[in-house]
Design an enzyme around this catalytic site. Sequence first.
Site, short mmCIF file in Angstrom:
data_model
loop_
_atom_site.label_atom_id
_atom_site.label_comp_id
_atom_site.label_asym_id
_atom_site.label_seq_id
_atom_site.Cartn_x
_atom_site.Cartn_y
_atom_site.Cartn_z
CB CYS A 92 -29.80 -45.36 -0.26
SG CYS A 92 -30.58 -46.96 -0.51
N GLY A 93 -32.86 -44.13 -1.54
CA GLY A 93 -34.27 -43.91 -1.24
C GLY A 93 -34.88 -44.97 -0.35
CG ASN A 148 -28.79 -41.55 -6.33
OD1 ASN A 148 -29.78 -40.95 -6.70
ND2 ASN A 148 -28.87 -42.76 -5.82
CD GLU A 200 -29.55 -50.18 -5.97
OE1 GLU A 200 -28.93 -49.29 -5.34
OE2 GLU A 200 -30.42 -50.89 -5.45
NE ARG A 201 -23.69 -44.41 -7.83
CZ ARG A 201 -23.22 -43.20 -7.60
NH1 ARG A 201 -22.22 -42.73 -8.31
NH2 ARG A 201 -23.74 -42.44 -6.66
CB CYS A 208 -33.30 -48.91 -6.91
SG CYS A 208 -32.32 -47.40 -6.85
CB SER A 218 -32.84 -42.87 -5.55
OG SER A 218 -31.89 -43.87 -5.85
#
EC number: 5.1.1.7
Length: 303
Positions: free
Chosen positions: A106-107, A178, A227-228, A236, A238
Amino acid sequence: MDDVPFLKGHATRNDFVILPDHDDELELDAALVRAICDRRRGLGADGILRVVAVPADDAPVSSAGATADAAAGRPPQPSAGRPPQPAAARWFMDYRNADGSVAEICGNGIRLFARYLVDAGLEEAGRFLVGTRIGPVPVDVPPAGDVTAWLPAPELRGGGRARFDGRMLEGVRVSVGNPHLVCVVDTLADVDFTRAPVLDSDEFPDGANVEVVEIERPGVLRMRVYERGVGETWSCGSGACAVAAVAEGAERIPRPADGWWRIVVPGGELRIRFDGDRVALAGPAVVVAEGRLHLAALEKSDG
């Protein structure tokens, strides 16, 4: 464990609960994660960052998708303008999505995780490594101000599609450790984010974060993300890296003069720059609260 300490913070309003668990004693199952992240019966968050100490004789967890040096437990080789790399990660980031699922990276989360380590005196300000499921990731944390994470450079993996409430969007599949799908549109407001986008299970067997992007001006892009395991979020990290990677290789998108892509999200702005086999993700990250979490009360709460 009945009560555990926690902290709450965010990075461009992508919010997280931090659980210090240095000795790896907390049994963090999916149901508990969902309860903690629930905004009505828990603390409320987009995800959880569990802080676990890495034993001195243990290497950070790696996986497919990490660069060769990360997979071997080594930091990336330094390049011009970058300071020497530290030798090993002392802390592992166990990241969970709000639905309880485990995520590779997670960025925004790693930037908040790194800010917490410095604020708590667990690391000194400067450059150090954080262990993650995609391998050790270098971070730059000043005493105050923006935090930069050096993630593995995104990999473009061909075309993909997402259906938003009957509207099919064509995009580019990207891995930043991811999975992501980046779709460029004329107007962000025309895309319906009230329902989860439908993805091709052959293209994305494990699901993906879907970024929808509008070009604002040279070097500046606007992004929304679904986001999943979470839903639409304010940011987000990433995903911003995935968007910048697609923009970097697209002739029709004007490039930034200074090399830094600006990705504008509902929660603020992130800055992205490419350097060899790494991508710099820079932006704000702040811890805003701390307290104690009553696990027994959460377990007894409804639904």
